[in-house]
Design a protein around this motif. Structure first.
Motif, mmCIF file in Angstrom:
data_model
loop_
_atom_site.group_PDB
_atom_site.id
_atom_site.type_symbol
_atom_site.label_atom_id
_atom_site.label_comp_id
_atom_site.label_asym_id
_atom_site.label_seq_id
_atom_site.Cartn_x
_atom_site.Cartn_y
_atom_site.Cartn_z
ATOM 1 N N LEU A 436 0.723 -1.158 0.049
ATOM 2 C CA LEU A 436 0.201 0.338 -0.611
ATOM 3 C C LEU A 436 1.199 1.298 0.317
ATOM 4 O O LEU A 436 0.467 2.112 -0.903
ATOM 5 C CB LEU A 436 -0.897 0.100 1.193
ATOM 6 N N VAL A 437 1.411 1.068 0.775
ATOM 7 C CA VAL A 437 2.943 2.274 0.644
ATOM 8 C C VAL A 437 3.215 2.797 -1.090
ATOM 9 O O VAL A 437 4.001 4.371 -1.069
ATOM 10 C CB VAL A 437 3.915 2.054 1.749
ATOM 11 N N GLN A 438 3.486 1.643 -1.615
ATOM 12 C CA GLN A 438 3.693 2.287 -2.782
ATOM 13 C C GLN A 438 3.175 2.951 -3.650
ATOM 14 O O GLN A 438 3.556 3.999 -5.078
ATOM 15 C CB GLN A 438 3.846 1.044 -3.615
ATOM 16 N N PHE A 439 1.517 3.092 -2.789
ATOM 17 C CA PHE A 439 0.526 4.069 -3.614
ATOM 18 C C PHE A 439 1.554 5.613 -3.519
ATOM 19 O O PHE A 439 0.298 6.618 -3.744
ATOM 20 C CB PHE A 439 -0.360 3.465 -3.447
ATOM 21 N N LYS A 440 2.066 5.752 -2.576
ATOM 22 C CA LYS A 440 2.506 7.842 -2.433
ATOM 23 C C LYS A 440 3.166 8.216 -3.582
ATOM 24 O O LYS A 440 3.253 9.376 -3.772
ATOM 25 C CB LYS A 440 3.784 7.625 -1.453
ATOM 26 N N ILE A 441 3.612 7.363 -4.483
ATOM 27 C CA ILE A 441 3.935 8.323 -5.703
ATOM 28 C C ILE A 441 3.132 7.881 -7.260
ATOM 29 O O ILE A 441 3.400 8.007 -8.466
ATOM 30 C CB ILE A 441 5.327 7.581 -6.438
ATOM 31 N N HIS A 442 1.829 7.533 -6.844
ATOM 32 C CA HIS A 442 0.748 7.541 -7.870
ATOM 33 C C HIS A 442 -0.082 8.881 -8.587
ATOM 34 O O HIS A 442 0.559 10.222 -7.922
ATOM 35 C CB HIS A 442 -1.224 6.890 -6.865
ATOM 36 N N ARG A 443 -0.060 8.691 -9.166
ATOM 37 C CA ARG A 443 0.016 9.804 -10.502
ATOM 38 C C ARG A 443 -1.487 11.177 -9.855
ATOM 39 O O ARG A 443 -0.951 11.449 -9.791
ATOM 40 C CB ARG A 443 -0.195 9.480 -12.178
ATOM 41 N N ASP A 444 -2.588 10.114 -9.441
ATOM 42 C CA ASP A 444 -3.061 10.858 -8.893
ATOM 43 C C ASP A 444 -2.935 11.272 -7.220
ATOM 44 O O ASP A 444 -3.218 10.854 -6.366
ATOM 45 C CB ASP A 444 -4.738 10.270 -8.621
ATOM 46 N N LYS A 445 -3.998 12.660 -7.121
ATOM 47 C CA LYS A 445 -3.429 13.463 -5.717
ATOM 48 C C LYS A 445 -4.420 12.348 -4.822
ATOM 49 O O LYS A 445 -3.787 12.434 -3.786
ATOM 50 C CB LYS A 445 -3.496 14.906 -5.778
ATOM 51 N N SER A 448 -2.373 9.578 -3.760
ATOM 52 C CA SER A 448 -0.560 9.607 -2.704
ATOM 53 C C SER A 448 -0.910 10.445 -1.495
ATOM 54 O O SER A 448 -0.650 9.422 -0.908
ATOM 55 C CB SER A 448 -0.443 10.155 -3.901
ATOM 56 N N MET A 449 -2.111 11.038 -1.693
ATOM 57 C CA MET A 449 -2.574 11.920 -0.117
ATOM 58 C C MET A 449 -3.375 10.260 0.781
ATOM 59 O O MET A 449 -2.570 10.544 2.026
ATOM 60 C CB MET A 449 -3.206 12.862 -0.569
ATOM 61 N N ALA A 450 -4.039 10.222 0.239
ATOM 62 C CA ALA A 450 -4.566 8.433 1.239
ATOM 63 C C ALA A 450 -3.000 7.580 1.887
ATOM 64 O O ALA A 450 -3.020 7.453 2.615
ATOM 65 C CB ALA A 450 -5.217 7.480 -0.032
ATOM 66 N N ALA A 451 -2.353 7.391 0.870
ATOM 67 C CA ALA A 451 -0.307 6.656 0.539
ATOM 68 C C ALA A 451 0.175 7.073 1.707
ATOM 69 O O ALA A 451 -0.134 6.978 3.169
ATOM 70 C CB ALA A 451 -0.435 6.019 -0.372
ATOM 71 N N ARG A 452 -0.137 8.655 1.788
ATOM 72 C CA ARG A 452 0.519 9.132 2.809
ATOM 73 C C ARG A 452 -0.098 8.756 4.223
ATOM 74 O O ARG A 452 0.912 9.121 5.429
ATOM 75 C CB ARG A 452 1.505 10.402 2.165
ATOM 76 N N LEU A 466 6.782 -0.316 8.566
ATOM 77 C CA LEU A 466 7.695 0.667 7.385
ATOM 78 C C LEU A 466 9.128 0.130 7.156
ATOM 79 O O LEU A 466 9.887 -0.118 7.447
ATOM 80 C CB LEU A 466 7.539 1.375 7.575
ATOM 81 N N GLN A 467 9.061 -0.013 5.575
ATOM 82 C CA GLN A 467 11.015 0.523 5.646
ATOM 83 C C GLN A 467 10.894 0.912 5.973
ATOM 84 O O GLN A 467 11.150 2.456 6.154
ATOM 85 C CB GLN A 467 10.273 0.527 3.992
ATOM 86 N N ARG A 468 12.785 1.257 6.247
ATOM 87 C CA ARG A 468 13.483 2.536 6.374
ATOM 88 C C ARG A 468 13.616 3.393 6.207
ATOM 89 O O ARG A 468 13.557 4.628 6.670
ATOM 90 C CB ARG A 468 15.107 2.071 6.290
ATOM 91 N N ARG A 469 13.390 3.995 4.559
ATOM 92 C CA ARG A 469 12.414 4.721 3.730
ATOM 93 C C ARG A 469 12.317 5.349 4.451
ATOM 94 O O ARG A 469 11.516 6.957 4.193
ATOM 95 C CB ARG A 469 13.271 4.618 2.630
ATOM 96 N N ASP A 470 10.945 5.029 4.502
ATOM 97 C CA ASP A 470 9.368 5.101 4.824
ATOM 98 C C ASP A 470 9.371 5.942 6.478
ATOM 99 O O ASP A 470 8.584 5.919 6.965
ATOM 100 C CB ASP A 470 8.189 4.479 4.469
ATOM 101 N N ARG A 471 10.175 5.437 7.458
ATOM 102 C CA ARG A 471 9.987 5.727 8.548
ATOM 103 C C ARG A 471 9.843 7.443 9.529
ATOM 104 O O ARG A 471 9.382 7.517 10.287
ATOM 105 C CB ARG A 471 11.095 4.747 9.325
ATOM 106 N N GLY A 472 11.180 7.881 8.477
ATOM 107 C CA GLY A 472 11.022 9.720 9.314
ATOM 108 C C GLY A 472 12.303 9.153 9.912
ATOM 109 O O GLY A 472 12.637 8.406 10.872
#
Length: 754
Positions: A436-445, A448-452, A466-472
């Motif tokens: 589900l996190v992969q949809f953060k770069i979806h073309r529809d806003k 992408s907002m829902a995934a973020r 979460l993966q390490r790059r998505d943890r913050g």
């Protein structure tokens, strides 16, 4: 002669006789008795033929109802006769006569001639009549009468009798067909249920018994009763929130008035407006400081919420089968599902079979699918086993979050998964979350907002999934420092200190002036320094008769473990004191050393505690301290807002009693569809309303004014203007001047776009 004629006409002119009787009852008693005998004879005929129109009977009844207060002894049996007629022949009486008799009883009840216990039970029975006007009249009177009876104090006897009567009418309804095709008992039960709901909303019958009477109607075989009862449980909270929002929206903007007063010119009118706004703001603040009135919604007053939810689910599951699919419409079943979800979320119940039941309605093409997703999220709470929620998340992801679905469907699916995980975070698996996190770069806003938003949720709840790059940054630092708390199933967070006391540690309060804390807390000290010298010593009571009572005497600070100690021995002589003097001195020195060590250890333990605990252990919290805590919270919140207008901090704790709106499923971002020709034309016409005509206003005068001299000269004859200077000079122009004028005219036209 005139008086004799008027006296002869009185028996036939009832309004005039009524007026005269009210003025002088004793003088017209014979005429009244004559009309009373006429009424009794007419009543006998009415009993023989109750289906007749009985117009004369109606006039006599209303006349007697108006004047019965003047002759109470003669009319003592009048109300009972009217009640007996209605109870016996209410179904076959003429509708006009029946309305007249009911109006007569209402008039007698308003005058206090009969008690309400006699009329109310009869009026509930009359709800079975097929007369809509009469039922509305009865409904209005019953509500107003019960409200008047409970105006000064609760009339518990009347309330109990009426509640029992309504419960019997609702519970004993037969399995009749729909309202339109028959069922007198169903009609009466429906109106009785309406009375209960109206009295509850008017805060007259706002007790648990009324709520459970309405809850019993949810299991009625009649669909209209079920829909009315379920709507009541679903709609009470929403009406209260809307009223609160409307009341809060009337508060004035004080900052705007201050800015205008600082920038603009100061006038008396503006100063009065500012003072009025300030008074309104203070009034609203005073309203907020009043004692809270606990007005629980009806869903909190149900005696057995678990049993009630199980029965509703059994009815819902039975009605959705192939044989019983026509019992209730989908709209009624949807309302029952909403009520079950509200019950589960509010009381944190366990109806595990409800989640697989909802999966057949979780389809993108399902009608009102956003409401189904919202009630699904409402039915989740931390005490639900994750194994029961995990299939629901997988089903939503497989049916909604795929490339074959539209962006709106994908956003709704991810938002619903986020709302479920916010209430039950242990149900999310690591593999599903990574997908589900992969949809953060979806073309529809919207997608992408829902995934973020899903990423933001798990950064707070469980960033290890979460993966390490998505943890913050913050979550990564907590994980590396082993400070991240992973939630466990059934874990309950318990506060170990008073919220906000950490702000008071080390300081006397942010924003407070020196000496303010001393002034505020001086009134709340229980023992002062002067009191310690008199009688504020710490006393160690002996555990047995042979032990000593050690009394600490410290005139300086009164702390625990002071140096000077006096030993008192009961039942011993002075000689024994002298003999054991040396041994007592040694014991005093050893006890002093032990007390000093205990005091040092206690101070170290207090220093190692959290600041909030240290404050709570060292002082009593006064109302001034709590006021200072609230003030510092507001200052910190304002400072964070100024530093970061859109902070990505921790979200507010979830209120499981809050109603989940379907707007949260759709999401904040909604892509605007391309408008068709009809929509564009409607928008253009709407924009032209209340707008002046096109064109420049330069040189334009009032519409009612006459034209200018230049416009008038164009309409004049040439012979009238041939002598003017402008015309004469134009005729005397050279060829070169005419060429310049023509070229200038052409250039002007080109610049205008002609």
């Amino acid at each position: 002669m005139v008086r004799r004629q008027r006296a002869a006409l009185l028996p036939n002119n009832l309004p005039q006789l009524q007026n005269l009787i009210k003025r002088d009852p004793l003088s017209y008693k014979e005429e009244f008795l004559q009309q009373w005998k006429h009424f009794e004879s007419s009543l006998v005929l009415l009993r023989l033929k109750p289906e007749d129109e009985g117009k004369n009977v109606g006039e006599l009844v209303m006349f007697l109802a108006q004047v019965c207060s003047c002759y109470r002894a003669e009319c003592s049996t009048f109300p009972d006769q009217i009640i007996d007629i209605l109870q016996t022949h209410y179904s076959i009486l003429h509708f006009e006569l029946r309305r007249t008799l009911v109006q007569c009883l209402i008039l007698l009840r308003n005058k206090g001639f009969i008690p309400s216990s006699k009329t109310l039970s009869l009026f509930f029975t009359l709800f079975r009549c097929h007369d809509k006007v009469l039922r509305e009249q009865l409904y209005t009177h019953i509500v107003s009468d019960i409200r008047t009876a409970n105006m000064k104090s609760k009339n518990n006897r009347l309330n109990k009798d009426m509640q029992n009567f309504m419960y019997n009418m609702i519970a004993n309804i037969e399995n009749t067909s729909a309202m339109g095709s028959g069922g007198d008992n169903a009609i009466a039960a429906k109106r009785s249920l309406d009375v209960c709901i109206e009295l509850y909303r008017k805060q007259i019958w706002n007790d648990a018994k009324t709520a459970n009477i309405i809850a019993g109607a949810c299991f009625s075989p009649n669909a209209k009763l079920v829909a009315t009862a379920v709507k009541f449980f679903l709609g009470t909270d929403g009406e209260e929130e809307t009223a609160d929002d409307d009341q809060g929206a009337e508060a004035p903007d004080l900052r705007k008035f201050q800015h205008n007063a600082h920038v603009n010119k100061k006038t008396k009118a503006k100063s009065r407006q500012y003072e009025k706004a300030l008074a309104t703001l203070r009034k609203n603040q005073n309203k907020g400081q009043k004692a809270e009135s606990f007005n629980f919604s009806a869903i909190h007053l149900i005696h057995d919420p678990q049993g009630f939810a199980d029965k509703l689910y059994t009815r819902l599951n039975r009605g959705s089968g192939a044989k019983h699919s026509t019992i209730e419409r989908f709209e009624v079943r949807l309302m029952i599902m909403k009520l079950i979800g509200r019950l589960i979320g509010t009381h944190q119940l366990h109806v595990l079979a409800f989640y697989p039941f909802l999966l057949k309605y979780v389809q993108p093409h399902q009608v009102n699918v956003t409401q189904v997703l919202a009630l699904l999220a409402q039915a989740c709470h931390p005490l639900v086993p994750p194994e029961a929620i995990e299939p629901v998340l997988m089903t939503i992801a497989n049916r909604f979050v795929t490339d074959n679905c539209s962006p709106e469907v994908m956003a709704a699916g991810i938002n619903s998964i986020r709302m479920v995980c916010a209430r039950c975070p242990l149900a999310m698996g690591q593999d599903l979350l990574h997908d589900l996190v992969q949809f953060k770069i979806h073309r529809d806003k919207g997608v992408s907002m829902a995934a973020r938003s899903l990423i933001t949720l798990f950064r707070e709840v469980n960033p290890e999934l979460l993966q390490r790059r998505d943890r913050g940054k913050n979550a990564t630092m907590k994980i590396s420092a082993h400070q991240q708390h992973v939630p466990q199933f059934g874990e309950v967070h318990v506060h170990q200190n008073v919220d906000g006391t950490d702000m008071l540690s080390g300081k006397k309060g942010a924003g407070s002036t020196p000496g303010e804390d001393d002034d505020n807390s001086s009134a709340w000290e229980f023992a002062s320094d002067d009191d310690d010298s008199d009688g504020g010593e710490w006393i160690t009571m002996p555990q047995s008769d042979t032990e000593e009572a050690v009394i600490s005497d410290d005139e300086n600070n009164g702390e625990l473990g002071s140096s000077d100690q006096v030993e008192v021995e009961e039942g011993e002589s002075d000689a024994s004191d002298d003999e054991g003097e040396d041994g007592d001195e040694d014991d005093d020195e050893s006890e002093d050393d032990e007390d000093e060590e205990d005091e040092a250890e206690a101070e170290v333990e207090i220093d190692e505690l959290a600041p909030a605990k240290r404050v709570e252990l060292t002082k009593f919290l006064t109302p001034q301290d709590f006021a200072r805590i609230n003030e510092m919270k507001l200052q910190n919140k304002a400072r964070e807002t100024l530093d970061n207008p859109a902070p990505a901090g921790k979200s507010e704790p979830i209120d499981f009693e809050r109603v989940v709106d379907e707007g949260e499923v759709i999401g904040e971002y909604r892509k605007r569809r391309k408008a068709n020709y009809e929509d564009r034309m409607a928008s253009i016409k709407a924009g032209r309303e209340d707008r002046p005509k096109f064109g420049s206003k330069k040189g334009r005068q009032n519409e009612n004014a006459s034209s200018t001299n230049k416009q008038k000269s164009r309409k004049k004859a040439f012979t009238m203007v041939v002598h003017k200077r402008s015309v004469v000079q134009k005729g005397r122009m050279s060829l070169r001047d005419k060429q310049k004028q023509l070229r200038a005219h052409i250039e002007r036209q080109k610049r205008k776009g002609h």
